[in-house]
Motif scaffolding. Structure first.
Motif, PDB file in Angstrom:
ATOM      1  N   LEU A 121      57.130 -26.575 -92.876  1.00  0.00           N
ATOM      2  CA  LEU A 121      56.930 -25.273 -92.253  1.00  0.00           C
ATOM      3  C   LEU A 121      57.052 -25.413 -90.740  1.00  0.00           C
ATOM      4  N   VAL A 122      57.844 -24.546 -90.123  1.00  0.00           N
ATOM      5  CA  VAL A 122      57.921 -24.454 -88.672  1.00  0.00           C
ATOM      6  C   VAL A 122      57.536 -23.036 -88.286  1.00  0.00           C
ATOM      7  N   ILE A 123      56.529 -22.917 -87.413  1.00  0.00           N
ATOM      8  CA  ILE A 123      56.049 -21.616 -86.951  1.00  0.00           C
ATOM      9  C   ILE A 123      56.570 -21.394 -85.536  1.00  0.00           C
ATOM     10  N   PHE A 124      57.236 -20.271 -85.320  1.00  0.00           N
ATOM     11  CA  PHE A 124      57.822 -19.965 -84.025  1.00  0.00           C
ATOM     12  C   PHE A 124      57.070 -18.847 -83.325  1.00  0.00           C
ATOM     13  N   ASP A 125      56.912 -18.988 -82.015  1.00  0.00           N
ATOM     14  CA  ASP A 125      56.583 -17.863 -81.165  1.00  0.00           C
ATOM     15  C   ASP A 125      57.812 -16.948 -81.126  1.00  0.00           C
ATOM     16  N   LEU A 126      57.660 -15.740 -80.573  1.00  0.00           N
ATOM     17  CA  LEU A 126      58.768 -14.785 -80.562  1.00  0.00           C
ATOM     18  C   LEU A 126      59.369 -14.622 -79.168  1.00  0.00           C
ATOM     19  N   ASP A 127      58.735 -13.834 -78.313  1.00  0.00           N
ATOM     20  CA  ASP A 127      59.269 -13.590 -76.968  1.00  0.00           C
ATOM     21  C   ASP A 127      59.220 -14.868 -76.136  1.00  0.00           C
ATOM     22  N   GLY A 128      60.370 -15.229 -75.566  1.00  0.00           N
ATOM     23  CA  GLY A 128      60.446 -16.435 -74.762  1.00  0.00           C
ATOM     24  C   GLY A 128      60.791 -17.672 -75.560  1.00  0.00           C
ATOM     25  N   THR A 129      60.815 -17.544 -76.881  1.00  0.00           N
ATOM     26  CA  THR A 129      61.153 -18.682 -77.747  1.00  0.00           C
ATOM     27  C   THR A 129      62.367 -18.360 -78.607  1.00  0.00           C
TER      28      THR A 129
END
Length: 256
Positions: A18-26
């Motif tokens: 599992l990879v969890i990503f931030d949204l804005d800026g990522t």
């Protein structure tokens, strides 16, 4: 929020399930859609607009907190500023945002390798889903979690998530129910966070995860390293390599 697409069978040699990503800026460059909207909202309410550096620093943290700590907005006026900002963002700001180059290829490769993907963002959850859908990214994510749609909620209110740690925890709680994420006991780390601000690093640590920082977002120089990021990468290609290899010296494992 679940999506119908599913990854291929996990690749045994891949270090993460599992990879969890931030949204804005990522994943997505707001391209002024956030900072411009905050400035617009402050002007609408005849409040001082801070310098560009302070506006940029407001991308990432919980908006209500950032308005008070970085823009000096009185607590009683925060809901009105947020309402003015969200109205402008839906009308104009969202259309300004663009997916960072190389992100679609990165997500495609991870899904093809059998990795589950999630989003954990301070943006209100319905708005985050709308943004990801608009840019064709929602299809990649098993889970998308954000702040409550009502940003005026306070501690103790149902659904209130005070910070990134709680949002990441919500994403982990959802993905833990996915049978495909089950791995043999002792398998090296099953989950990791990717983000561009110190809140991502600290929120990951609060959930027993390490965080890979990305330099193309809104962090000040040295911010991610000082917060304890496992590594900081400067391109999606290098991020893909880091995710394939796994950060050296990982000491904590996420349970999903």
């Amino acid at each position: 929020m679940d999506v119908t697409t599913a990854p291929c069978a996990p690749t045994p040699s891949f270090p993460y399930r599992l990879v969890i990503f931030d949204l804005d800026g990522t994943l997505v460059d707001p391209a002024g859609g956030i900072t411009g909207g905050i400035a617009h909202a402050l002007r609408t309410l005849n409040l001082p607009v801070p310098a560009d550096a302070a506006l940029a620093a407001m991308v990432g943290p919980k908006l209500a907190d950032a308005l008070q700590s970085l823009a000096g907005v009185p607590a009683g006026q925060v809901p009105a500023v947020i309402a003015a900002y969200r109205s402008w963002y839906r009308r104009e700001g969202m259309a300004m945002s663009v997916v960072y180059p190389g992100i679609v290829e990165l997500l495609t490769g991870l899904r093809n390798d059998g990795v589950h993907l999630a989003v954990a963002t301070q943006k209100p959850e319905p708005l985050a889903v709308e943004l990801l859908t608009r840019h064709g990214l929602a299809q990649f994510f098993t889970v998308m979690r954000g702040a409550h749609a009502n940003e005026s909620l306070t501690a103790g209110d149902p659904g209130y998530r005070p910070g990134k740690a709680e949002i990441i925890a919500a994403a982990l709680a959802d993905t833990s129910a996915i049978a495909a994420l089950e791995v043999p006991a002792g398998t090296v780390p099953t989950a990791i966070m990717v983000g561009d601000r110190y809140q991502d690093v600290e929120g990951a640590a609060s959930n027993g995860l390490q965080c890979l920082g990305v330099s193309w977002g809104f962090a000040a120089t040295g911010e991610l390293a000082a917060a304890g990021a496992a590594a900081v990468v400067d391109s999606p290609e290098k991020l893909a390599h880091a995710l394939t290899q796994g950060p050296a010296g990982e000491a904590t494992h996420g349970t999903v």
